[in-house]
Write an enzyme that holds these catalytic residues in place. Structure first.
Site, short mmCIF file in Angstrom:
data_model
loop_
_atom_site.label_atom_id
_atom_site.label_comp_id
_atom_site.label_asym_id
_atom_site.label_seq_id
_atom_site.Cartn_x
_atom_site.Cartn_y
_atom_site.Cartn_z
N GLU A 16 0.87 -1.32 -0.07
CA GLU A 16 -0.02 -0.16 0.02
C GLU A 16 0.81 1.33 -0.10
O GLU A 16 0.55 2.36 -0.36
CB GLU A 16 -1.17 0.11 1.08
CG GLU A 16 -1.81 -1.27 1.34
CD GLU A 16 -1.15 -2.37 2.28
OE1 GLU A 16 -2.24 -3.19 2.64
OE2 GLU A 16 -0.06 -2.47 2.32
N LYS A 18 4.03 1.61 -1.28
CA LYS A 18 4.55 1.96 -2.74
C LYS A 18 3.36 2.33 -3.62
O LYS A 18 3.58 3.56 -4.49
CB LYS A 18 5.07 0.49 -3.31
CG LYS A 18 5.11 0.52 -4.66
CD LYS A 18 5.45 -0.89 -5.19
CE LYS A 18 5.41 -1.01 -6.58
NZ LYS A 18 6.68 -0.48 -7.28
N SER A 436 18.07 -3.84 -19.66
CA SER A 436 16.76 -3.69 -19.86
C SER A 436 16.10 -2.29 -20.35
O SER A 436 16.70 -1.43 -20.34
CB SER A 436 16.15 -3.94 -18.21
OG SER A 436 16.42 -2.74 -17.41
N GLU A 487 15.07 -7.33 -22.25
CA GLU A 487 14.46 -8.10 -21.33
C GLU A 487 13.02 -8.15 -20.83
O GLU A 487 12.59 -8.12 -19.48
CB GLU A 487 15.21 -7.73 -19.93
CG GLU A 487 16.92 -8.07 -20.06
CD GLU A 487 17.51 -7.69 -18.88
OE1 GLU A 487 17.17 -7.72 -17.76
OE2 GLU A 487 18.85 -7.13 -19.20
N CYS A 519 9.96 -1.95 -4.88
CA CYS A 519 10.14 -3.06 -4.04
C CYS A 519 10.43 -4.33 -4.91
O CYS A 519 10.23 -4.53 -6.01
CB CYS A 519 8.59 -3.29 -3.50
SG CYS A 519 7.95 -2.07 -2.33
N TRP A 564 21.06 -11.18 -3.67
CA TRP A 564 19.58 -10.66 -4.04
C TRP A 564 18.75 -11.51 -3.42
O TRP A 564 17.25 -11.31 -4.13
CB TRP A 564 19.42 -9.81 -5.17
CG TRP A 564 20.41 -8.88 -5.20
CD1 TRP A 564 20.67 -7.93 -4.20
CD2 TRP A 564 20.38 -7.65 -6.18
NE1 TRP A 564 21.28 -6.98 -4.49
CE2 TRP A 564 21.06 -6.66 -5.93
CE3 TRP A 564 19.84 -7.63 -7.57
CZ2 TRP A 564 21.33 -5.62 -6.86
CZ3 TRP A 564 20.15 -6.60 -8.36
CH2 TRP A 564 20.69 -5.52 -7.86
N GLU A 608 28.19 -4.76 -2.36
CA GLU A 608 27.28 -4.98 -1.16
C GLU A 608 27.24 -6.01 -0.13
O GLU A 608 26.90 -5.87 0.85
CB GLU A 608 26.05 -4.67 -1.58
CG GLU A 608 25.41 -5.82 -1.93
CD GLU A 608 23.96 -5.46 -2.66
OE1 GLU A 608 22.95 -6.53 -2.35
OE2 GLU A 608 23.78 -4.59 -3.37
N CYS A 646 26.93 -1.41 -9.74
CA CYS A 646 26.08 -0.17 -9.68
C CYS A 646 26.09 0.12 -8.12
O CYS A 646 25.88 -0.69 -7.33
CB CYS A 646 24.88 -0.13 -10.23
SG CYS A 646 23.51 -1.26 -9.92
N HIS A 697 17.84 6.37 -12.48
CA HIS A 697 16.96 6.43 -11.17
C HIS A 697 16.14 7.68 -10.92
O HIS A 697 15.30 7.61 -10.44
CB HIS A 697 17.52 6.01 -9.97
CG HIS A 697 17.88 4.30 -9.93
ND1 HIS A 697 19.26 4.10 -10.49
CD2 HIS A 697 17.43 3.49 -9.53
CE1 HIS A 697 19.51 2.97 -10.49
NE2 HIS A 697 18.26 2.41 -9.87
#
Length: 763
Positions: A16, A18, A436, A487, A519, A564, A608, A646, A697
């Site tokens: 909700e 998002k 993509s 993609e 998300c 991930w 990461e 990235c 982004h």
């Protein structure tokens, strides 16, 4: 003994949060209604924790985008380019910092320690801090007024905040501490005046490698804060690893210390056993994994609790997750479509709160009161452990033969480059994209219809081919040099592969926040990983049939798939990475056999996953490089291997990037405003590099001049023969008009750079 939580997922059971953000950004939700929707979500989460019986409920962990950005805005640390004039920053300023605007580039974004969550990096250059509003106080008042909850306000600690910020020299750190401490003191005093008893001060930076100077600064910070607000009790919260300087940390003049007993490799418990724990402090015992999704071994947790109670009286222990539950989905009970053996072994945010209550109940009422729950949890864990998915003979044999598998290309890069130049004959400064293209509502709708069985396989495949064809034409019209198929068949760069590999499962509603409203639904690696057949060959070969220009095959690398995903907890992570790598190698070989001679194996998540402590870096980097090379080392010399990374700091792992032995690596530089380029001023890198020249982004379309300046900056450091030009990441989240406009400007900027270089060469 009390129970506590450290933070709760923001996104809502059905995302909700998002949906509200994106409706507001698109102009389909008025600001007043937006505030009301987010308030409703926020209160619902607090009420759930209250009903679960959690004694200490966090407030102020909820955000409109990112908790680090909230802290920066609260202290007025807003870069001048956003035009803020000193009043309470409105949402236009807040979201411009997060997402950019037509007038100003967004702030940099990077990963929150070694998690998959991105935060907005505060910029301290050319700004003077001041308290714009007391956000923790507002959150406390709301919870108390609306629900009768006297919550524990959460705030990022001063040292963590400053160490995660940018825009100041090392010699200015003490000055910034001095500027921020009065503001932190003001926040705490106002909370004390409101009747707040405890404040959770998050300092995960204490679990990184610290020098003596760091410890002295930390001591100065907390000496000052307890003086500034004597009426407040501070719970100094650490997480993600052990604290190295245990004696110094527990000697700080705070009233409680929160420690992670899940991801600490046993060192926090060892420190307590060797050195004790102060009798004047509470211990926040992070015994339930706040980052993983697996049901806890409650027998082991009870044993750990017993070990702690030998050194800390139970009435001074607060039982809690190892970190905020931000990093896990909300409710495992929703996942009824999963295999029963797997679902029974899962615990998401709500179930983790239940596990905390089981442990607290065992202390309050004795083991017999929880025996049935403990035994049920153990049975569920054993059922999964004994399943066929975790006992593949083929995979286990391949792992036994791992030492015989090739981990290097047959020839050096210098030899390979000659064959690659002859085969591809690319122009100077070749242009490409990361993989993509926009995932439009029509594409997502088609995928849903196909998954529901409303579309046949043939209809869906025809639709995907139509999208591929359209974007091959667009790329050719834009005059890009190396193309991608776009993609369009992929829902997510990790989930797509997990769906086609053995050993993976997928939740229906296991969403977690990645950044902003983005998300992701991480795959669950629950069994032995194996290749079951071609995953990407059909679409890539079809795209290549439509053009004479090279089309890259696009794969996600083994370390990124690992980092991930939610990974099984019964094996070392490196062993799971090797399983994935061997499976991906078969896909690389299948692409090459089908005539695809450029293959990109993306590793955006390699850095990461670095351990928080530098002494653990060498081992991690060794096995991640080995995993990547396991997947890419069997191709021919003229096959060009790309990789992509990235949104991370790369200057301290340049050696590792070189060790990957990829022919071309593309790395983000635009959102960090080109700072990574400085790394190559001090490092002789002999392979080819694509430095991302604009930020995907942000919805803004960069001008030709902006991109040209970025290229010019890079060419002061890199040889033009090394340099590829591309966006800094994939374009799936952007609209078509933004994508085409930005790529057109990128190609035009490249033409200008080629012309300049040609003139210089002639001279």
């Amino acid at each position: 003994m009390k129970s506590a939580n450290l933070g709760y997922p923001r996104i809502g059971l059905n995302r909700e949060w998002k949906k509200a953000l994106e409706a507001y950004w698109s102009g389909n939700l008025a600001e007043a209604d937006f505030h009301e929707q987010l308030k409703s979500i926020r209160l619902r989460h607090l009420e759930l924790q209250q009903k679960k019986g959690i004694d200490v409920i966090p407030v102020g962990d909820f955000t409109y985008y990112d908790h680090v950005l909230d802290t920066a805005v609260m202290f007025g640390l807003i870069p001048p380019r956003f035009g803020w004039e000193g009043a309470d920053p409105d949402l236009s300023v807040y979201y411009a910092m997060a997402r950019g605007s037509r007038e100003a580039a967004a702030c940099e974004m990077t990963k929150w320690f070694n998690t998959n969550y991105h935060y907005i990096v505060p910029e301290l250059q050319s700004v003077s801090p001041k308290l714009t509003r007391n956000r923790p106080l507002e959150a406390y008042r709301e919870a108390k007024t609306e629900l009768g909850i006297k919550g524990r306000p959460v705030i990022i600690g001063p040292y963590t905040f400053l160490k995660l910020s940018k825009g100041y020299d090392a010699g200015q750190l003490d000055s910034w501490i001095d500027q921020l401490l009065p503001l932190y003191g003001q926040v705490l005093r106002e909370l004390a005046a409101e009747g707040v008893e405890w404040v959770q001060v998050d300092e995960p930076i204490l679990c990184t490698t610290l020098a003596e100077a760091d410890l002295q600064r930390i001591a100065r910070i907390y000496d000052r804060l307890v003086t500034e607000a004597p009426g407040i009790q501070l719970m100094l919260q650490t997480y993600f690893d052990a604290v190295d300087h245990y004696k110094a940390i527990v000697s700080l003049p705070v009233h409680g210390i929160g420690l992670d007993f899940v991801h600490d490799h046993g060192r926090n418990l060892q420190a307590i056993e060797e050195s004790g724990f102060p009798e004047d402090k509470l211990l926040g015992a992070g015994l339930i994994d706040g980052r993983g999704i697996w049901r806890a071994d409650l027998i082991n947790k009870l044993e750990s609790l017993q070990a702690l109670s030998d050194h800390v009286s139970l009435n001074r222990i607060v039982l809690q997750p190892s970190c905020s539950l931000l990093h896990v989905p909300i409710r495992a009970a929703e996942e009824s479509a999963l295999d029963a053996a797997l679902q029974g072994a899962l615990a998401f945010a709500e179930e983790k709160l239940d596990e905390i209550n089981v442990l607290v109940k065992s202390v309050r009422l004795g083991y017999e009161a929880v025996r049935a729950e403990v035994e049920a949890a153990e049975r569920a864990r054993q059922v999964l452990q004994q399943s066929a998915a975790r006992n593949s003979q083929r995979v286990q044999q391949r792992m036994a033969d791992l030492s015989s598998q090739p981990t290097s290309r047959p020839d050096s890069y210098g030899v390979r480059k000659q064959g690659q130049q002859k085969r591809w004959n690319l122009p100077l400064l070749p242009t490409t994209t990361i993989g993509s293209f926009p995932q439009t509502p029509e594409i997502r709708s088609a995928r849903r219809s196909w998954r529901k069985g409303e579309w046949s396989n043939e209809r869906y495949e025809a639709f995907i081919q139509e999208q591929i064809g359209a974007w091959i034409r667009i790329q050719e019209e834009l005059e890009l040099d190396v193309l991608v198929h776009g993609e369009f068949e992929r829902n997510d760069m990790v989930e797509f592969f997990g769906e086609k590999l053995a050993g993976f499962a997928f939740t229906s509603n296991g969403w977690v926040q990645s950044y902003g409203s983005r998300c992701v639904k991480p795959p669950v690696i629950y069994g032995d990983v194996d290749w079951t057949g071609p995953m990407t060959v059909e679409e890539t070969v079809y795209a290549q049939s439509l053009t004479s220009k090279p089309v890259k095959g696009m794969l996600t690398g083994p370390v990124t798939i690992l980092n991930w995903s939610f990974v099984r907890d019964d094996k070392p992570r490196e062993e799971v990475a090797y399983q994935i790598a061997l499976a991906l190698r078969e896909e690389v070989e299948a692409l090459e056999a089908a005539g695809i001679g450029m293959i990109q194996v993306d590793e955006p998540a390699l850095r990461e996953g670095l351990p928080l402590k530098r002494e653990h870096w060498p081992h991690y980097l060794e096995w991640t490089v080995r995993a990547f090379r396991l997947s890419t080392s069997t191709v021919r010399n003229e096959t060009l291997i790309h990789t992509h990374m990235c949104y991370s700091e790369f200057h301290d792992i340049i050696d590792t990037i070189n060790e990957l032995d990829a022919d071309v690596i593309s790395i983000e530089t635009s959102r960090s405003h080109g700072e990574l380029i400085e790394s190559f001023e001090h490092y002789s890198y002999d392979k080819e590099i694509g430095l991302g020249v604009y930020d995907i982004h942000s919805p803004r379309v960069p001008s030709v001049e902006e991109i040209d300046a970025m290229i010019e900056r890079a060419l002061r450091v890199l040889e033009p023969s090394q340099f590829w030009i591309n966006p800094d990441c994939g374009l799936k989240t952007r609209r078509q008009e933004e994508t085409v406009g930005a790529l057109r400007n990128m190609v035009e900027a490249t033409k200008r750079a080629r012309t300049r270089f040609a003139v210089k060469t002639e001279k």
